[in-house]
Design a protein around this motif. Structure first.
Motif, short mmCIF file in Angstrom:
data_model
loop_
_atom_site.label_atom_id
_atom_site.label_comp_id
_atom_site.label_asym_id
_atom_site.label_seq_id
_atom_site.Cartn_x
_atom_site.Cartn_y
_atom_site.Cartn_z
N GLY A 143 0.78 -1.22 0.00
CA GLY A 143 0.00 0.00 0.00
C GLY A 143 0.82 1.28 0.00
O GLY A 143 0.27 2.36 -0.12
N ALA A 144 2.15 1.18 0.13
CA ALA A 144 2.99 2.38 0.14
C ALA A 144 3.14 2.92 -1.28
O ALA A 144 3.13 2.18 -2.25
CB ALA A 144 4.36 2.06 0.72
N LYS A 145 3.29 4.23 -1.39
CA LYS A 145 3.46 4.88 -2.70
C LYS A 145 4.80 4.46 -3.31
O LYS A 145 5.81 4.41 -2.62
CB LYS A 145 3.43 6.40 -2.54
CG LYS A 145 3.59 7.15 -3.85
CD LYS A 145 3.63 8.64 -3.59
CE LYS A 145 3.85 9.42 -4.85
NZ LYS A 145 5.11 9.21 -5.48
N MET A 146 4.79 4.13 -4.59
CA MET A 146 6.02 3.76 -5.28
C MET A 146 6.91 4.98 -5.45
O MET A 146 6.44 6.05 -5.83
CB MET A 146 5.72 3.16 -6.64
CG MET A 146 5.16 1.80 -6.60
SD MET A 146 5.01 1.15 -8.25
CE MET A 146 5.48 -0.52 -7.97
N THR A 147 8.17 4.82 -5.15
CA THR A 147 9.13 5.91 -5.30
C THR A 147 9.61 5.99 -6.75
O THR A 147 9.61 5.00 -7.47
CB THR A 147 10.33 5.71 -4.38
OG1 THR A 147 10.93 4.45 -4.67
CG2 THR A 147 9.91 5.75 -2.93
N GLY A 148 10.00 7.15 -7.17
CA GLY A 148 10.53 7.33 -8.51
C GLY A 148 9.48 7.60 -9.57
O GLY A 148 9.82 7.73 -10.75
N TYR A 149 8.23 7.67 -9.19
CA TYR A 149 7.15 7.95 -10.13
C TYR A 149 6.43 9.22 -9.69
O TYR A 149 5.95 9.29 -8.56
CB TYR A 149 6.14 6.80 -10.19
CG TYR A 149 6.71 5.56 -10.81
CD1 TYR A 149 6.73 5.40 -12.19
CD2 TYR A 149 7.24 4.56 -10.03
CE1 TYR A 149 7.25 4.26 -12.76
CE2 TYR A 149 7.78 3.41 -10.59
CZ TYR A 149 7.78 3.27 -11.95
OH TYR A 149 8.31 2.16 -12.52
N PRO A 150 6.32 10.20 -10.58
CA PRO A 150 5.60 11.43 -10.19
C PRO A 150 4.11 11.17 -10.06
O PRO A 150 3.54 10.36 -10.79
CB PRO A 150 5.89 12.39 -11.34
CG PRO A 150 6.22 11.52 -12.50
CD PRO A 150 6.84 10.28 -11.93
N ARG A 151 3.48 11.81 -9.11
CA ARG A 151 2.05 11.63 -8.90
C ARG A 151 1.25 12.41 -9.93
O ARG A 151 0.27 11.92 -10.48
CB ARG A 151 1.67 12.09 -7.50
CG ARG A 151 0.20 11.82 -7.21
CD ARG A 151 -0.08 11.72 -5.78
NE ARG A 151 0.32 10.41 -5.33
CZ ARG A 151 -0.05 9.87 -4.21
NH1 ARG A 151 -0.79 10.54 -3.39
NH2 ARG A 151 0.35 8.67 -3.85
N VAL A 152 1.64 13.64 -10.22
CA VAL A 152 0.94 14.47 -11.21
C VAL A 152 1.95 14.88 -12.28
O VAL A 152 3.05 15.31 -11.95
CB VAL A 152 0.32 15.72 -10.56
CG1 VAL A 152 -0.34 16.61 -11.60
CG2 VAL A 152 -0.69 15.34 -9.50
#
Length: 48
Positions: free
Chosen positions: A35-44
């Motif tokens: 459930g943690a946000k993936m690092t290295g990928y921009p959200r917007v």
């Protein structure tokens, strides 16, 4: 100006880790990252 066109787009990304993913830290300890946000990928993202 004839033939000129403009384009822009916005995208939203909500990538999270799945239930069977563990990550090892620098001390060799595994941590469950479900459930943690993936690092290295921009959200917007915005592109023009």
């Amino acid at each position: 100006m004839r033939g000129l066109s403009l384009f822009s787009s916005v995208s939203y990304n909500h990538m999270t880790y799945g239930s069977n993913v563990s990550i090892m830290d620098g001390d060799g300890i595994f941590h469950d990252v479900h459930g943690a946000k993936m690092t290295g990928y921009p959200r917007v993202r915005y592109k023009a």
